[in-house]
Motif scaffolding. Structure first.
Motif, PDB file in Angstrom:
ATOM      1  N   ASP A 233       0.881  -1.282  -0.134  1.00 30.70           N
ATOM      2  CA  ASP A 233       0.089  -0.023   0.108  1.00 30.70           C
ATOM      3  C   ASP A 233       0.892   1.321   0.339  1.00 30.70           C
ATOM      4  O   ASP A 233       2.194   1.095  -0.014  1.00 30.70           O
ATOM      5  N   ASN A 234       0.243   2.453  -0.087  1.00 27.11           N
ATOM      6  CA  ASN A 234       0.883   3.598  -0.309  1.00 27.11           C
ATOM      7  C   ASN A 234       1.901   3.759   0.953  1.00 27.11           C
ATOM      8  O   ASN A 234       3.104   4.418   0.534  1.00 27.11           O
ATOM      9  N   SER A 250       0.647  -8.338  -5.505  1.00 23.81           N
ATOM     10  CA  SER A 250      -0.112  -8.312  -6.722  1.00 23.81           C
ATOM     11  C   SER A 250      -1.364  -7.264  -6.279  1.00 23.81           C
ATOM     12  O   SER A 250      -1.806  -7.343  -5.006  1.00 23.81           O
ATOM     13  N   GLY A 251      -1.684  -6.321  -7.305  1.00 23.89           N
ATOM     14  CA  GLY A 251      -2.541  -5.231  -6.682  1.00 23.89           C
ATOM     15  C   GLY A 251      -2.076  -4.202  -6.007  1.00 23.89           C
ATOM     16  O   GLY A 251      -3.122  -3.186  -5.817  1.00 23.89           O
ATOM     17  N   SER A 252      -0.856  -3.872  -5.684  1.00 23.26           N
ATOM     18  CA  SER A 252      -0.488  -2.769  -5.215  1.00 23.26           C
ATOM     19  C   SER A 252      -0.612  -1.426  -6.029  1.00 23.26           C
ATOM     20  O   SER A 252      -0.542  -1.536  -7.240  1.00 23.26           O
ATOM     21  N   THR A 261      11.175  -4.778  -7.845  1.00 28.72           N
ATOM     22  CA  THR A 261      11.977  -5.740  -8.352  1.00 28.72           C
ATOM     23  C   THR A 261      11.119  -7.077  -8.701  1.00 28.72           C
ATOM     24  O   THR A 261      11.471  -7.588  -9.827  1.00 28.72           O
ATOM     25  N   LEU A 262      10.239  -7.315  -7.776  1.00 29.52           N
ATOM     26  CA  LEU A 262       9.496  -8.675  -8.060  1.00 29.52           C
ATOM     27  C   LEU A 262       8.067  -8.162  -7.795  1.00 29.52           C
ATOM     28  O   LEU A 262       7.852  -7.427  -6.912  1.00 29.52           O
ATOM     29  N   VAL A 263       6.922  -8.737  -8.173  1.00 33.39           N
ATOM     30  CA  VAL A 263       5.695  -8.802  -8.012  1.00 33.39           C
ATOM     31  C   VAL A 263       5.051 -10.102  -7.541  1.00 33.39           C
ATOM     32  O   VAL A 263       5.389 -11.059  -8.352  1.00 33.39           O
ATOM     33  N   ALA A 264       4.683 -10.128  -6.114  1.00 36.06           N
ATOM     34  CA  ALA A 264       4.309 -11.262  -5.582  1.00 36.06           C
ATOM     35  C   ALA A 264       2.799 -11.757  -5.829  1.00 36.06           C
ATOM     36  O   ALA A 264       2.072 -10.803  -6.222  1.00 36.06           O
ATOM     37  N   PRO A 265       2.374 -12.907  -5.930  1.00 42.37           N
ATOM     38  CA  PRO A 265       1.251 -13.344  -6.244  1.00 42.37           C
ATOM     39  C   PRO A 265       0.508 -12.869  -5.087  1.00 42.37           C
ATOM     40  O   PRO A 265       0.921 -12.455  -3.801  1.00 42.37           O
TER      41      PRO A 265
END
Length: 287
Positions: A233-234, A250-252, A261-265
């Protein structure tokens, strides 16, 4: 384990990052964090929650760790609960802010720190009925001792970790644009992890954020090691900014995804597990 054996720092938001539940953290996540600790990683939990609400789901985590509640307004060494840093915002500041939001059926809710008994103060008559019912039916059972007050002069303390404003996101966004112009405070608009129909404006001292709190801890520990950070979140933007490997869930919001660097499930799938595993491999591969 000596300081020289430590590999680095893993700094984690709680809500929406390691758990989707207000009172528990999935056992596989806790088990993996223990494993990382025993492999030489220092774990730090950095959250918008109060100390007690953050500590509750971590009570079974039987390793040393650091806890940074209320967006970095304080920090603690665990399990001793020793306060390491404190940076609260003066109530005097809210006299100015109060004038800016007068007459809009929103008001500040003041959350005391762990050193203040975590008392919460609010003015029911200034709240929309929906918000007042939410406080009385849900929030009061989760956070601290709730008390009412009439004026800022009645508050029993001169400073607080943060003030909050609860409401629908659209109305809070308008307030955010006003409060952002006040240089003495920092304001984040975040989702309410307890009730998805609400959002929260979190108002802290202007130089307080999650990233700075972690760096302050690192300075005290004299361990300038690689950092892995994760958030959703922000208010996690500064936490990712200080990291060598940045994990956005995910959804951030874009402020996290753009630097990730990485987008997590998703958190519901315990996506932090696969993301941390990859992040550790990335860091260890460079050492």
């Amino acid at each position: 384990m000596t300081k020289l054996e430590k590999k680095g720092w893993i700094c984690l938001d709680i809500d929406g990052t390691i758990t989707a539940d207000i009172l528990t953290i999935p056992e596989p996540v806790l088990d993996y964090l223990k494993e990382l600790h025993h492999c030489g990683w220092q774990i730090v939990f950095v959250t918008g929650r109060t100390f007690s609400l953050a500590h509750a789901p971590l009570a079974e985590l039987d390793i040393p760790y650091f806890l940074v509640p209320q967006n970095g307004a304080s920090s603690f060494s665990m399990p001793s609960k020793k306060m390491l840093t404190k940076n609260y915002v003066s109530i005097e500041v809210f006299y100015e802010l109060e004038k800016l939001i007068q007459g809009i059926q929103h008001d500040f809710v003041f959350f005391g720190g762990f050193d203040q008994g975590e008392e919460v103060f609010y003015r029911p008559e200034r709240l929309m009925e929906k918000t007042k019912e939410y406080f009385e039916n849900k929030l009061t059972s989760l956070a601290g001792s709730w008390k009412t007050f009439d004026s800022l002069a009645e508050l029993p303390f001169k400073e607080v970790p943060y003030g909050k404003i609860y409401g629908e996101r659209e109305s809070l966004y308008k307030i955010l644009q006003v409060l952002k112009k006040v240089s003495s405070v920092k304001v984040h608009l975040v989702e309410d992890s307890v009730n998805p129909s609400f959002s929260i404006l979190q108002i802290m001292k202007g130089d307080v954020d999650k990233g700075r709190a972690v760096l302050d801890i690192m300075g005290q520990e004299s361990l300038p090691s690689p950092i892995i950070s994760a958030g959703n979140d922000n208010n996690d933007e500064s936490l990712l900014q200080i990291a060598d490997v940045k994990i956005a869930m995910s959804g951030s919001p874009a402020c996290l995804l753009d630097q990730a660097t990485l987008v997590a499930p998703p958190v519901e799938e315990m996506g932090i597990l696969s993301a941390l595993e990859l992040a550790v491999k990335l860091v260890e591969g460079k050492q």
